[in-house]
Design a protein around this motif. Structure first.
Motif, PDB file in Angstrom:
ATOM      1  N   ARG A 139       0.836  -1.200   0.000  1.00 37.44           N
ATOM      2  CA  ARG A 139       0.000   0.000   0.000  1.00 37.44           C
ATOM      3  C   ARG A 139       0.875   1.256   0.000  1.00 37.44           C
ATOM      4  NH1 ARG A 139      -3.281  -0.361  -2.235  1.00 37.44           N
ATOM      5  NH2 ARG A 139      -2.614   1.532  -3.242  1.00 37.44           N
ATOM      6  N   HIS A 140       1.908   1.276   0.838  1.00 36.58           N
ATOM      7  CA  HIS A 140       2.822   2.415   0.854  1.00 36.58           C
ATOM      8  C   HIS A 140       3.488   2.590  -0.508  1.00 36.58           C
ATOM      9  CE1 HIS A 140       2.700   3.791   4.987  1.00 36.58           C
ATOM     10  NE2 HIS A 140       2.788   2.552   5.430  1.00 36.58           N
ATOM     11  N   PHE A 141       3.915   1.486  -1.107  1.00 42.74           N
ATOM     12  CA  PHE A 141       4.599   1.560  -2.396  1.00 42.74           C
ATOM     13  C   PHE A 141       3.705   2.201  -3.446  1.00 42.74           C
ATOM     14  CE2 PHE A 141       5.559   0.067  -6.616  1.00 42.74           C
ATOM     15  CZ  PHE A 141       6.935   0.144  -6.700  1.00 42.74           C
ATOM     16  N   TRP A 142       2.481   1.673  -3.612  1.00 43.27           N
ATOM     17  CA  TRP A 142       1.620   2.170  -4.687  1.00 43.27           C
ATOM     18  C   TRP A 142       1.117   3.583  -4.421  1.00 43.27           C
ATOM     19  CZ3 TRP A 142       2.377   0.272  -9.068  1.00 43.27           C
ATOM     20  CH2 TRP A 142       2.605  -1.093  -9.259  1.00 43.27           C
ATOM     21  N   ASP A 143       0.869   3.928  -3.162  1.00 44.12           N
ATOM     22  CA  ASP A 143       0.449   5.301  -2.862  1.00 44.12           C
ATOM     23  C   ASP A 143       1.556   6.283  -3.233  1.00 44.12           C
ATOM     24  OD1 ASP A 143      -1.964   4.365  -1.980  1.00 44.12           O
ATOM     25  OD2 ASP A 143      -1.534   4.631   0.159  1.00 44.12           O
ATOM     26  N   ALA A 144       2.801   5.939  -2.904  1.00 43.67           N
ATOM     27  CA  ALA A 144       3.924   6.808  -3.252  1.00 43.67           C
ATOM     28  C   ALA A 144       4.116   6.852  -4.763  1.00 43.67           C
ATOM     29  CB  ALA A 144       5.199   6.309  -2.572  1.00 43.67           C
ATOM     30  N   ALA A 145       4.026   5.696  -5.415  1.00 40.69           N
ATOM     31  CA  ALA A 145       4.222   5.640  -6.866  1.00 40.69           C
ATOM     32  C   ALA A 145       3.168   6.471  -7.587  1.00 40.69           C
ATOM     33  CB  ALA A 145       4.170   4.198  -7.344  1.00 40.69           C
ATOM     34  N   ALA A 146       1.913   6.381  -7.151  1.00 43.86           N
ATOM     35  CA  ALA A 146       0.840   7.119  -7.815  1.00 43.86           C
ATOM     36  C   ALA A 146       0.948   8.620  -7.585  1.00 43.86           C
ATOM     37  CB  ALA A 146      -0.516   6.603  -7.341  1.00 43.86           C
ATOM     38  N   ASP A 147       1.460   9.021  -6.434  1.00 43.05           N
ATOM     39  CA  ASP A 147       1.654  10.456  -6.194  1.00 43.05           C
ATOM     40  C   ASP A 147       2.700  11.023  -7.139  1.00 43.05           C
ATOM     41  OD1 ASP A 147      -0.281  10.558  -4.279  1.00 43.05           O
ATOM     42  OD2 ASP A 147       1.104  10.622  -2.572  1.00 43.05           O
ATOM     43  N   LEU A 148       3.715  10.241  -7.454  1.00 42.64           N
ATOM     44  CA  LEU A 148       4.778  10.688  -8.356  1.00 42.64           C
ATOM     45  C   LEU A 148       4.422  10.494  -9.821  1.00 42.64           C
ATOM     46  CD1 LEU A 148       7.855   9.247  -6.437  1.00 42.64           C
ATOM     47  CD2 LEU A 148       7.109  11.638  -6.502  1.00 42.64           C
ATOM     48  N   ASP A 149       3.620   9.460 -10.100  1.00 42.53           N
ATOM     49  CA  ASP A 149       3.274   9.090 -11.472  1.00 42.53           C
ATOM     50  C   ASP A 149       1.832   8.588 -11.476  1.00 42.53           C
ATOM     51  OD1 ASP A 149       2.984   8.040 -14.013  1.00 42.53           O
ATOM     52  OD2 ASP A 149       4.285   6.297 -13.637  1.00 42.53           O
ATOM     53  N   PRO A 150       0.854   9.454 -11.761  1.00 44.92           N
ATOM     54  CA  PRO A 150      -0.551   9.049 -11.695  1.00 44.92           C
ATOM     55  C   PRO A 150      -0.870   7.790 -12.499  1.00 44.92           C
ATOM     56  CG  PRO A 150      -0.404  11.418 -11.910  1.00 44.92           C
ATOM     57  CD  PRO A 150       0.999  10.892 -12.076  1.00 44.92           C
ATOM     58  N   ALA A 151      -0.122   7.518 -13.559  1.00 42.97           N
ATOM     59  CA  ALA A 151      -0.369   6.326 -14.370  1.00 42.97           C
ATOM     60  C   ALA A 151      -0.102   5.048 -13.592  1.00 42.97           C
ATOM     61  CB  ALA A 151       0.490   6.359 -15.629  1.00 42.97           C
ATOM     62  N   ALA A 152       0.700   5.128 -12.537  1.00 42.82           N
ATOM     63  CA  ALA A 152       1.016   3.939 -11.743  1.00 42.82           C
ATOM     64  C   ALA A 152      -0.218   3.387 -11.038  1.00 42.82           C
ATOM     65  CB  ALA A 152       2.097   4.267 -10.716  1.00 42.82           C
ATOM     66  N   ALA A 153      -1.220   4.246 -10.808  1.00 42.76           N
ATOM     67  CA  ALA A 153      -2.427   3.790 -10.114  1.00 42.76           C
ATOM     68  C   ALA A 153      -3.119   2.658 -10.853  1.00 42.76           C
ATOM     69  CB  ALA A 153      -3.390   4.959  -9.924  1.00 42.76           C
ATOM     70  N   GLU A 154      -2.976   2.609 -12.178  1.00 39.64           N
ATOM     71  CA  GLU A 154      -3.618   1.544 -12.960  1.00 39.64           C
ATOM     72  C   GLU A 154      -2.985   0.190 -12.696  1.00 39.64           C
ATOM     73  OE1 GLU A 154      -6.357   1.919 -14.727  1.00 39.64           O
ATOM     74  OE2 GLU A 154      -6.358   4.012 -14.051  1.00 39.64           O
ATOM     75  N   LEU A 155      -1.763   0.172 -12.173  1.00 36.95           N
ATOM     76  CA  LEU A 155      -1.058  -1.082 -11.905  1.00 36.95           C
ATOM     77  C   LEU A 155      -1.248  -1.570 -10.476  1.00 36.95           C
ATOM     78  CD1 LEU A 155       2.302  -0.149 -13.672  1.00 36.95           C
ATOM     79  CD2 LEU A 155       0.353  -1.385 -14.642  1.00 36.95           C
ATOM     80  N   ASP A 156      -1.801  -0.713  -9.628  1.00 32.88           N
ATOM     81  CA  ASP A 156      -1.988  -1.000  -8.206  1.00 32.88           C
ATOM     82  C   ASP A 156      -2.870  -2.234  -8.021  1.00 32.88           C
ATOM     83  OD1 ASP A 156      -2.776  -0.997  -5.515  1.00 32.88           O
ATOM     84  OD2 ASP A 156      -3.164   1.160  -5.460  1.00 32.88           O
ATOM     85  N   GLU A 157      -2.353  -3.250  -7.293  1.00 32.90           N
ATOM     86  CA  GLU A 157      -3.140  -4.465  -7.060  1.00 32.90           C
ATOM     87  C   GLU A 157      -4.438  -4.184  -6.329  1.00 32.90           C
ATOM     88  OE1 GLU A 157       1.065  -6.452  -6.272  1.00 32.90           O
ATOM     89  OE2 GLU A 157       0.332  -4.383  -6.244  1.00 32.90           O
ATOM     90  N   GLY A 158      -4.453  -3.147  -5.483  1.00 30.22           N
ATOM     91  CA  GLY A 158      -5.680  -2.817  -4.777  1.00 30.22           C
ATOM     92  C   GLY A 158      -6.798  -2.437  -5.720  1.00 30.22           C
ATOM     93  N   ARG A 159      -6.453  -1.814  -6.847  1.00 25.82           N
ATOM     94  CA  ARG A 159      -7.437  -1.444  -7.853  1.00 25.82           C
ATOM     95  C   ARG A 159      -7.713  -2.601  -8.814  1.00 25.82           C
ATOM     96  NH1 ARG A 159      -7.031   4.106 -11.307  1.00 25.82           N
ATOM     97  NH2 ARG A 159      -7.315   4.859  -9.189  1.00 25.82           N
ATOM     98  N   ARG A 160      -6.671  -3.330  -9.159  1.00 29.80           N
ATOM     99  CA  ARG A 160      -6.789  -4.382 -10.177  1.00 29.80           C
ATOM    100  C   ARG A 160      -7.507  -5.619  -9.677  1.00 29.80           C
ATOM    101  NH1 ARG A 160      -1.086  -5.951 -11.563  1.00 29.80           N
ATOM    102  NH2 ARG A 160      -2.203  -7.551 -12.755  1.00 29.80           N
ATOM    103  N   PHE A 161      -7.478  -5.876  -8.366  1.00 32.81           N
ATOM    104  CA  PHE A 161      -7.962  -7.152  -7.849  1.00 32.81           C
ATOM    105  C   PHE A 161      -9.099  -6.962  -6.843  1.00 32.81           C
ATOM    106  CE2 PHE A 161      -3.287  -8.303  -8.531  1.00 32.81           C
ATOM    107  CZ  PHE A 161      -3.512  -8.733  -9.829  1.00 32.81           C
ATOM    108  N   PRO A 162     -10.282  -6.570  -7.300  1.00 31.06           N
ATOM    109  CA  PRO A 162     -11.410  -6.406  -6.373  1.00 31.06           C
ATOM    110  C   PRO A 162     -11.855  -7.720  -5.731  1.00 31.06           C
ATOM    111  CG  PRO A 162     -12.145  -6.228  -8.660  1.00 31.06           C
ATOM    112  CD  PRO A 162     -10.640  -6.217  -8.691  1.00 31.06           C
ATOM    113  N   VAL A 163     -11.402  -8.854  -6.277  1.00 31.46           N
ATOM    114  CA  VAL A 163     -11.769 -10.146  -5.700  1.00 31.46           C
ATOM    115  C   VAL A 163     -11.175 -10.329  -4.304  1.00 31.46           C
ATOM    116  CG1 VAL A 163      -9.799 -11.452  -6.639  1.00 31.46           C
ATOM    117  CG2 VAL A 163     -11.960 -12.623  -6.237  1.00 31.46           C
ATOM    118  N   CYS A 164     -10.156  -9.534  -3.969  1.00 35.21           N
ATOM    119  CA  CYS A 164      -9.448  -9.717  -2.706  1.00 35.21           C
ATOM    120  C   CYS A 164     -10.154  -9.021  -1.546  1.00 35.21           C
ATOM    121  CB  CYS A 164      -8.015  -9.231  -2.850  1.00 35.21           C
ATOM    122  SG  CYS A 164      -7.054 -10.164  -4.044  1.00 35.21           S
ATOM    123  N   ALA A 165     -11.386  -9.401  -1.321  1.00 36.23           N
ATOM    124  CA  ALA A 165     -12.219  -8.829  -0.261  1.00 36.23           C
ATOM    125  C   ALA A 165     -13.255  -9.878   0.142  1.00 36.23           C
ATOM    126  CB  ALA A 165     -12.896  -7.551  -0.751  1.00 36.23           C
TER     127      ALA A 165
END
Length: 253
Positions: A139-165
């Motif tokens: 979570r820390h990694f992707w939050d930091a990555a997306a703040d620096l590069d908004p395109a990184a948010a599309e790669l975030d597993e939290g967004r890509r994998f809604p099944v993980c709930a």
């Protein structure tokens, strides 16, 4: 669509495999099944869960040849096959227990995989990381990555994998015809000796976040490293302790 690289078992072990063992052990304790019987570990990866199951006979399957090489060396008493979770090469009801650890969300059609689990096994159980909220090191990694590069948010597993709930997992099991379905959380601590112990495994290139880190040029990777360093709080001894939550599900055929 992101392409996840799973080409090096040793790199995976340094990245997140080392934190998989305590989750696997807690998962097996929760199942509380008798020792013995025939178990199948689907998406066995490097064999962490395979080694933890109390099976009389255990078979592991995974699509990654390099991961299977690591698993075969780690669990010499097990049998391993390269196979797709959506097309398991086994007859109906050929296993007492089918399990899957930290793999189901990477299957393109998880409903097909769970249907296969139910076809070949009697007790069916799995667990996945809570990427959206509970797996802090990512979570820390992707939050930091997306703040620096908004395109990184599309790669975030939290967004890509809604099944993980909990609700999506429960629905997958119920839709596969499984009964007495139960979902629970398993939380462990990931403890890093210092910031370098946290950061260096992201340079291995295996997995979504390391794959993204290594896709950056050196200057942008250094910028991401320093952004993460500013966000992570170390204790007096320099260690960084972060919670890691997984969701586990089980059901009976």
């Amino acid at each position: 669509m992101a392409h996840d690289v799973w080409a090096a078992g040793d790199a995976y072990q340094r990245y997140v495999g080392r934190w998989s063992r305590p989750v696997a052990e807690a998962f097996v304790r929760w199942l509380d099944l008798p020792a013995g019987g025939r178990w199948l570990d689907v998406g066995c990866g490097t064999g962490v869960l395979t080694a933890a199951v109390p099976a009389g006979e255990v078979v592991g399957v995974d699509p990654s040849g390099p991961f299977l090489e690591v698993a075969s060396a780690a669990v010499p008493g097990a049998e391993f096959h390269q196979a797709d979770a959506r097309e398991l090469p086994f007859p109906d009801r050929s296993f007492d227990v089918v399990v899957s650890g930290l793999a189901l969300n990477f299957v393109p059609e998880p409903e097909r995989a769970v249907a296969e689990f139910a076809r070949v096994g009697s007790t069916v159980a799995a667990y996945v990381w809570d990427y959206a909220e509970g797996m802090a090191m990512m979570r820390h990694f992707w939050d930091a990555a997306a703040d620096l590069d908004p395109a990184a948010a599309e790669l975030d597993e939290g967004r890509r994998f809604p099944v993980c709930a909990p609700q999506p997992l429960s629905r997958l099991w119920t839709d596969a015809g499984l009964r007495q379905v139960e979902v629970r959380d398993i939380t462990v601590q990931t403890v890093f000796s210092d910031f370098d112990d946290y950061w260096t495994p992201f340079l291995g290139g295996t997995g979504p976040a390391p794959g993204y880190a290594m896709s950056l040029d050196e200057s942008h990777r250094a910028e991401l490293r320093e952004e993460l360093r500013s966000r992570l709080v170390a204790g007096p001894d320099g260690r960084i302790s972060l919670p890691a939550r997984a969701w586990a599900v089980r059901g009976l055929h």
